[in-house]
Motif scaffolding. Structure first.
Motif, PDB file in Angstrom:
ATOM      1  N   ASP A  87       0.828  -1.202   0.000  1.00 53.96           N
ATOM      2  CA  ASP A  87       0.000   0.000   0.000  1.00 53.96           C
ATOM      3  C   ASP A  87       0.865   1.256   0.000  1.00 53.96           C
ATOM      4  O   ASP A  87       1.962   1.283   0.563  1.00 53.96           O
ATOM      5  N   VAL A  88       0.327   2.314  -0.614  1.00 44.64           N
ATOM      6  CA  VAL A  88       0.987   3.619  -0.637  1.00 44.64           C
ATOM      7  C   VAL A  88       0.012   4.662  -0.103  1.00 44.64           C
ATOM      8  O   VAL A  88      -1.175   4.647  -0.448  1.00 44.64           O
ATOM      9  N   VAL A  89       0.509   5.569   0.715  1.00 46.83           N
ATOM     10  CA  VAL A  89      -0.260   6.730   1.160  1.00 46.83           C
ATOM     11  C   VAL A  89       0.538   7.976   0.800  1.00 46.83           C
ATOM     12  O   VAL A  89       1.743   8.049   1.071  1.00 46.83           O
ATOM     13  N   VAL A  90      -0.134   8.938   0.188  1.00 41.97           N
ATOM     14  CA  VAL A  90       0.522  10.182  -0.215  1.00 41.97           C
ATOM     15  C   VAL A  90      -0.138  11.350   0.512  1.00 41.97           C
ATOM     16  O   VAL A  90      -1.334  11.331   0.797  1.00 41.97           O
ATOM     17  N   TYR A  91       0.665  12.359   0.827  1.00 38.71           N
ATOM     18  CA  TYR A  91       0.108  13.554   1.455  1.00 38.71           C
ATOM     19  C   TYR A  91       0.878  14.774   0.994  1.00 38.71           C
ATOM     20  O   TYR A  91       2.022  14.685   0.526  1.00 38.71           O
ATOM     21  N   ASP A  92       0.229  15.933   1.097  1.00 33.43           N
ATOM     22  CA  ASP A  92       0.901  17.207   0.821  1.00 33.43           C
ATOM     23  C   ASP A  92       0.645  18.129   2.005  1.00 33.43           C
ATOM     24  O   ASP A  92       0.339  17.675   3.108  1.00 33.43           O
ATOM     25  N   ARG A 115      -3.732   5.706  -1.514  1.00 32.68           N
ATOM     26  CA  ARG A 115      -4.698   6.569  -0.851  1.00 32.68           C
ATOM     27  C   ARG A 115      -4.065   7.919  -0.530  1.00 32.68           C
ATOM     28  O   ARG A 115      -2.844   8.020  -0.362  1.00 32.68           O
ATOM     29  N   VAL A 116      -4.905   8.932  -0.431  1.00 32.99           N
ATOM     30  CA  VAL A 116      -4.477  10.288  -0.086  1.00 32.99           C
ATOM     31  C   VAL A 116      -4.871  10.572   1.359  1.00 32.99           C
ATOM     32  O   VAL A 116      -6.011  10.299   1.758  1.00 32.99           O
ATOM     33  N   LEU A 117      -3.935  11.125   2.135  1.00 26.90           N
ATOM     34  CA  LEU A 117      -4.248  11.531   3.500  1.00 26.90           C
ATOM     35  C   LEU A 117      -5.172  12.736   3.447  1.00 26.90           C
ATOM     36  O   LEU A 117      -4.780  13.814   2.995  1.00 26.90           O
TER      37      LEU A 117
END
Length: 275
Positions: A87-92, A115-117
């Motif tokens: 799994d990958v989670v990305v955030y900005d 998924r995006v935080l």
């Protein structure tokens, strides 16, 4: 799997036996990269990814943020520890645009679980770190085409046959101002749908039923093909993500207005109406 994840859900996943790969994609339009902000404080284990050089190719005839070369993108993702079976989670920083670009691009390139935080780094209340991790190399190899995309001709056709949403601010859609590109206005037939109306004041997405109501009111029905564009394919990815939260599939015109407006032969509509 949901397209977004809350900060509390992420904290739980990070403490579990199979934590996701974390990508920090903080970015600002037209400004220097935010690597320094990442180095000061980030979610522990997150790897910084630069949108302009790793999630986009060089600006040119295809727009300001065209798709990156798959080899360049793949190398950046493997260096960040990304593999297809993890799994990958990305955030900005909280706006959500850059994280959505990473989400869309990884999905477009065949990654099955990204998924995006929701709310970005601003929503994170757990510990932070200044340590730059050195993850084991990943094995992800991009296979572009897993998510639908549009070129200029397909976007023009969809604006007439389906629903093409313009994710930019309303004043840019109407052609009242154009701070970046050659000319203001919109693709004839496109419907104004500013990305800012997908989120609350703190940058979190509206509940899925509210987003579904919003897009239905703009013409998104099960029988209608939906596409999105913006200035250069970044905020448009956020709109595609919002549509996904609402359960509505949509294609992204990556070149967007920055590509369309460069070609003087392409028509430009102005004012509040689609045509």
């Amino acid at each position: 799997m949901n397209a977004t994840i809350t900060a509390s859900e992420l904290a739980s996943d990070l403490a579990g036996p199979n934590p996701p790969v974390l990508l920090d994609v903080r970015w600002q339009l037209g400004g220097p990269d935010l690597r320094s902000a990442y180095e000061e404080a980030h979610i522990p284990g997150a790897v910084f990814v630069d949108l302009d050089s790793e999630l986009a190719g060089p600006a040119g005839a295809a727009g300001r943020h065209p798709l990156p070369d798959p080899e360049v993108f793949g190398a950046a993702m493997r260096a960040a520890g990304v593999s297809g079976n993890r799994d990958v989670v990305v955030y900005d920083g909280g706006q959500g645009w850059a994280a959505a670009r990473a989400w869309w691009l990884l999905g477009h390139s065949g990654h099955p679980s990204v998924r995006v935080l929701d709310g970005g780094f601003a929503a994170w209340t757990g510990p932070v770190s200044s340590a730059v991790p050195a993850p084991a190399p990943g094995t992800f190899v991009p296979a572009p085409g897993a998510r639908p995309s549009l070129d200029a001709d397909a976007a023009a056709a969809l604006a007439q046959s389906g629903l093409l949403l313009d994710a930019r601010a309303g004043e840019r859609y109407r052609g009242e101002v154009e701070p970046i590109d050659r000319v203001g206005g919109h693709i004839p037939g496109a419907v104004s749908a500013p990305t800012s109306e997908n989120v609350t004041e703190d940058g979190r997405f509206l509940p899925a039923p509210e987003l579904a109501d919003r897009f239905t009111s703009l013409g998104a029905t099960p029988a209608v093909e939906v596409g999105v564009y913006c200035g250069s394919g970044v905020s448009g990815a956020h709109q595609v993500l919002a549509l996904a939260v609402a359960g509505i599939p949509a294609a992204l015109y990556v070149g967007s207005w920055s590509e369309w407006s460069q070609d003087e032969s392409r028509p430009v509509a102005v004012g509040p109406d689609p045509q």
